[in-house]
Design an enzyme around this catalytic site. Structure first.
Site, short mmCIF file in Angstrom:
data_model
loop_
_atom_site.label_atom_id
_atom_site.label_comp_id
_atom_site.label_asym_id
_atom_site.label_seq_id
_atom_site.Cartn_x
_atom_site.Cartn_y
_atom_site.Cartn_z
N LYS A 34 31.70 -16.88 -6.41
CA LYS A 34 29.55 -17.31 -7.00
C LYS A 34 29.70 -17.31 -8.71
CE LYS A 34 30.03 -12.13 -6.07
NZ LYS A 34 29.73 -11.29 -5.20
N ARG A 129 20.45 -3.09 0.25
CA ARG A 129 20.18 -4.04 -0.15
C ARG A 129 19.70 -5.23 0.77
NH1 ARG A 129 24.95 -6.57 -5.40
NH2 ARG A 129 25.38 -7.45 -2.94
N TYR A 254 26.76 -7.02 -40.66
CA TYR A 254 24.89 -6.43 -40.13
C TYR A 254 25.52 -5.10 -39.99
CZ TYR A 254 24.64 -10.73 -39.12
OH TYR A 254 24.00 -12.34 -39.76
N MET A 302 27.13 -12.60 -33.24
CA MET A 302 27.18 -13.57 -32.34
C MET A 302 28.31 -14.87 -32.31
SD MET A 302 23.92 -17.20 -32.05
CE MET A 302 22.75 -15.48 -32.61
C1 LIG Z 1 30.14 -10.68 -4.72
C2 LIG Z 1 30.58 -10.28 -2.89
C3 LIG Z 1 31.49 -9.78 -2.90
C4 LIG Z 1 33.18 -9.93 -3.44
O1 LIG Z 1 33.53 -8.98 -4.18
P1 LIG Z 1 34.03 -8.28 -4.97
O2 LIG Z 1 33.78 -7.69 -5.52
O3 LIG Z 1 33.72 -9.09 -6.02
O4 LIG Z 1 35.53 -8.82 -4.79
C5 LIG Z 1 31.78 -9.28 -1.26
N1 LIG Z 1 30.28 -10.08 -0.53
C6 LIG Z 1 29.50 -10.13 -0.77
C7 LIG Z 1 28.90 -9.86 0.21
C8 LIG Z 1 29.42 -9.98 -2.28
O5 LIG Z 1 27.52 -10.10 -2.56
#
Ligand SMILES: *Cc1c(COP(=O)(O)O)cnc(C)c1O
Length: 359
Positions: A34, A129, A254, A302
């Site tokens: 992801k 969640r 800055y 930036m």
């Molecule tokens: C992002 C995610 C993972 C991976 O988690 P890591 O800590 O990066 O290994 C696994 N399961 C779910 C449901 C996730 O959302």
């Protein structure tokens, strides 16, 4: 001359996947890709994870991008689908969906699909969640078995809230609650993210879901110094674009927020929050120039950051390479200096940064 560059070490990536398998030798691996593979480049990373059994992403667009990139492995949607009109797209593309809520199950039951989808039933064991309540498990499982739109194989999943803390007994409770529910059900079980893989061997189950550790970064709280034989995949580099002398007590940058109490030299490096470097990195956050560490000073801008290289440094010059994080400077350490976690730093890399994939 390239300025902000993320060098991606594909040998390290393969090593980390092998390391996942050493930790969890009896589990299949769902590589979590992801957020642009945690900022490493979605399709490129997927292309170099041949030994994974499946991929996992959060959103359907990410899954479609993998298919557009020519990748054919099964893809699990970790949040499932949000719109019943997406169900035929899931089916056509061999996407597997999480079912974590009544609206998803009802939409699946009402759909008219040409073939069943492979579903993962997600149970909330304490993360609060996504996921159905343990009390709903029997009902959901039965309904999934019954609907012709779901494959008879219904894999079972939960997610840990505190697996990165080996002293937190919450993980023990989550494991035992999940085991109680699903032990007698002959389907694949999947519990562990990276921290579960590293720290909770009795939670490896039939499938594991590594994200961060694939990229060579420790998911554990207080990670510094403990790399679990992982190799950082990303090195974020840039170049020195100016070296200047500043007299003592002259405000720099800055807001004039920083001054040196003695005369010194600053190397100005081409990296800023416009590249994804954290603006809140505090004074003294290390960078590496040559083989040596130096601390940043003033506000991260930036496009630029100033680095105090001291009055007597004569070798640093315009064009020198600067490492912001990487194998010689753990991103875990930079995250700590910026009051955040390595996950955020990696996926905040912006499109201005060029990627260089190294075999
Ligand atoms: C992002 C995610 C993972 C991976 O988690 P890591 O800590 O990066 O290994 C696994 N399961 C779910 C449901 C996730 O959302």
């Amino acid at each position: 001359m390239r300025l902000a560059t993320a060098e991606i070490n594909l040998t390290a990536l393969a090593h980390n996947l092998a390391q996942v398998k050493r930790f969890a030798p009896n589990s299949k691996v769902m590589a979590v890709l992801k957020a642009n593979a945690y900022g490493h480049g979605l399709v490129k990373i997927a292309q170099h994870l041949n030994d994974a059994d499946a991929f996992a992403v959060a959103r359907i667009d990410e899954a479609l991008a993998l298919r557009a990139g020519g990748l054919t492995k099964p893809i699990v949607l970790l949040e499932g689908f949000f719109n019943k009109d997406d169900l035929p797209i899931l089916l056509a593309n061999n996407f597997q969906t999480i079912i974590h809520d009544e609206y998803q199950l009802a939409a699946l039951e009402e759909a008219e699909l040409e073939a069943p989808l492979l579903c993962w039933l997600k149970v909330n064991t304490g993360m609060h969640r996504l996921g159905i309540a343990p009390e709903q498990f029997d009902e959901f499982y039965k309904r999934l078995q019954k609907t012709p739109n779901a494959n008879n194989t219904v894999n079972l999943m939960t997610h840990f809230a505190c697996a990165d803390d080996v002293n937190n007994t919450k993980t023990v409770q989550q494991i035992s609650q999940f085991d109680c529910l699903v032990n007698n059900i002959n389907q694949a079980h999947c519990l562990s993210n990276s921290a579960g893989i590293i720290a909770w061997p009795n939670a490896h189950g039939d499938w594991v879901r590594p994200g961060l550790m694939l990229y060579g970064v420790s998911p554990m709280a207080n990670a510094l110094g403990e790399q679990h034989q992982l190799k950082p995949v990303m090195r974020l580099t840039t170049r020195v674009i100016a070296v200047r002398h500043v007299p003592a007590n002259e405000a720099v940058g800055y807001g004039g927020r920083w001054k040196s109490d003695k005369a010194t030299q600053l190397a100005v490096v081409a990296m800023g929050y416009g590249d994804g470097y954290p603006r809140h990195a505090k004074e003294g956050t290390p960078v590496v120039i040559g083989k040596q560490r130096y601390g940043i000073v003033g506000s991260v801008a930036m496009d630029m950051i100033s680095v105090d290289i001291g009055q007597n440094e004569h070798n640093i010059k315009v064009g020198d390479r600067v490492t912001m994080w990487g194998p010689e400077l753990p991103v875990e350490e930079i995250a700590q200096c910026a009051d955040t976690i390595p996950y955020e730093l990696l996926c905040n890399i912006t499109p201005r940064v060029s990627y260089e994939y190294q075999p």
